[in-house]
Design a protein around this motif. Structure first.
Motif: not given
Length: 154
Positions: A74, A94, A98, A100
């Motif tokens: 990530y 960031y 996202q 999950q």
């Protein structure tokens, strides 16, 4: 060249500061809990810290390498994106964009540890706490990202 999280966060000169900030993050997340379940979390957390001072710091220090490995993809994607692109103005945003996959990557670390444990008490408690854990991790992602970014920038 993009900063590699492993080098930035696990360096022996920085590691203690990273763990300190992450322990503070956990304290702050627990402090911010509300409602009946929040009260239960606060009570249990206070009891654990009283029974074994330093346990949170020690657990974070033990798991840090695996957490950094889980976050590295990530961080790499975030670092490679153009500055200011999309809704992610910082690494916390960031991660939160996202929730999950990021929370599952982080919980995968503790899932593997619990599965490998030979202590029945640990696996039993973990299995009871795990269903609510994802929600708690998701709530912590903005703070987590800010801590990671702070130390990666130093």
């Amino acid at each position: 060249m993009a900063v590699i999280l492993k080098a930035a966060l696990l360096d022996s000169d920085k590691r203690g500061y990273v763990v300190d900030d992450l322990a503070t993050l956990v304290d702050d997340e627990v402090k911010d809990k509300s409602g009946l379940s929040g009260g239960m979390i606060k009570t249990g957390y206070a009891a654990v810290k009283k029974i074994k001072p330093g346990i949170i710091w020690g657990a974070i220090n033990t798991l840090l390498d695996d957490f950094v490995e889980a976050l590295e993809p990530y961080w790499t994607a975030y670092s490679a994106s153009p500055s200011g692109a999309g809704p992610a103005t910082d690494f916390g945003a960031y991660l939160a964009a996202q929730p999950q996959p990021v929370s599952e990557a982080l919980l995968g670390v503790t899932d593997r540890r619990a599965a490998a444990s030979s202590r029945q008490a640990i696996t039993s408690v973990y299995s009871k706490l795990r269903p609510k854990a994802q929600e708690n991790v998701i709530e912590a992602l903005p703070r987590l990202g800010r801590v990671v970014e702070k130390h990666a920038a130093q």
